[in-house]
Motif scaffolding. Structure first.
Motif, PDB file in Angstrom:
ATOM      1  N   LEU A  24      -3.935   2.125  -2.420  1.00 17.60           N
ATOM      2  CA  LEU A  24      -2.674   1.382  -2.326  1.00 17.60           C
ATOM      3  C   LEU A  24      -1.565   2.274  -1.785  1.00 17.60           C
ATOM      4  CD1 LEU A  24      -2.857  -0.447  -5.752  1.00 17.60           C
ATOM      5  CD2 LEU A  24      -3.396  -1.377  -3.502  1.00 17.60           C
ATOM      6  N   ARG A  25      -0.626   1.671  -1.088  1.00 22.85           N
ATOM      7  CA  ARG A  25       0.601   2.341  -0.655  1.00 22.85           C
ATOM      8  C   ARG A  25       1.736   1.633  -1.379  1.00 22.85           C
ATOM      9  NH1 ARG A  25       0.185   1.327   5.232  1.00 22.85           N
ATOM     10  NH2 ARG A  25       2.370   0.953   4.878  1.00 22.85           N
ATOM     11  N   VAL A  26       2.540   2.392  -2.095  1.00 27.16           N
ATOM     12  CA  VAL A  26       3.564   1.803  -2.954  1.00 27.16           C
ATOM     13  C   VAL A  26       4.917   2.433  -2.649  1.00 27.16           C
ATOM     14  CG1 VAL A  26       4.206   1.331  -5.355  1.00 27.16           C
ATOM     15  CG2 VAL A  26       1.795   1.609  -4.758  1.00 27.16           C
ATOM     16  N   SER A  27       5.944   1.590  -2.617  1.00 28.76           N
ATOM     17  CA  SER A  27       7.302   2.106  -2.468  1.00 28.76           C
ATOM     18  C   SER A  27       8.206   1.437  -3.489  1.00 28.76           C
ATOM     19  CB  SER A  27       7.829   1.878  -1.050  1.00 28.76           C
ATOM     20  OG  SER A  27       7.863   0.504  -0.759  1.00 28.76           O
ATOM     21  N   ALA A  28       9.104   2.219  -4.032  1.00 27.44           N
ATOM     22  CA  ALA A  28      10.066   1.722  -5.014  1.00 27.44           C
ATOM     23  C   ALA A  28      11.381   1.430  -4.313  1.00 27.44           C
ATOM     24  CB  ALA A  28      10.289   2.750  -6.110  1.00 27.44           C
TER      25      ALA A  28
END
Length: 89
Positions: free
Chosen positions: A73-77
């Protein structure tokens, strides 16, 4: 607080994605919205149930180590949920 998760596998249904994040996030999962299911652009918006600063960043770092249907997964906040910053002066 929100996170955006990219790289959601095309093979996953909306329910697969929701169940995965609800299981991974536990009580932090306030809402999971999945977009473009079954396409290469599939992604999810995760709403976190927390008012503590930097929780989204910590959760994002943890989710980066997870795989959904074998895909990293690629996650950004979203920093501070785009809340207006106090004026100085």
């Amino acid at each position: 607080m929100h996170l955006t998760v990219w790289n959601v596998p095309e093979t996953c249904s909306e329910q697969d994605v929701r169940s995965f994040f609800e299981r991974e996030l536990g009580h932090y999962a306030k809402g999971v919205t999945v977009y473009d299911v079954g396409t290469p652009n599939a992604h999810a918006d995760l709403e976190l149930d927390s008012e503590v600063p930097y929780v989204a960043d910590a959760v994002a770092r943890e989710l980066q180590t997870r795989r959904l249907a074998g895909v990293a997964l690629r996650v950004s906040a979203t920093p501070f949920d785009d809340e207006p910053q106090p004026q100085r002066g």
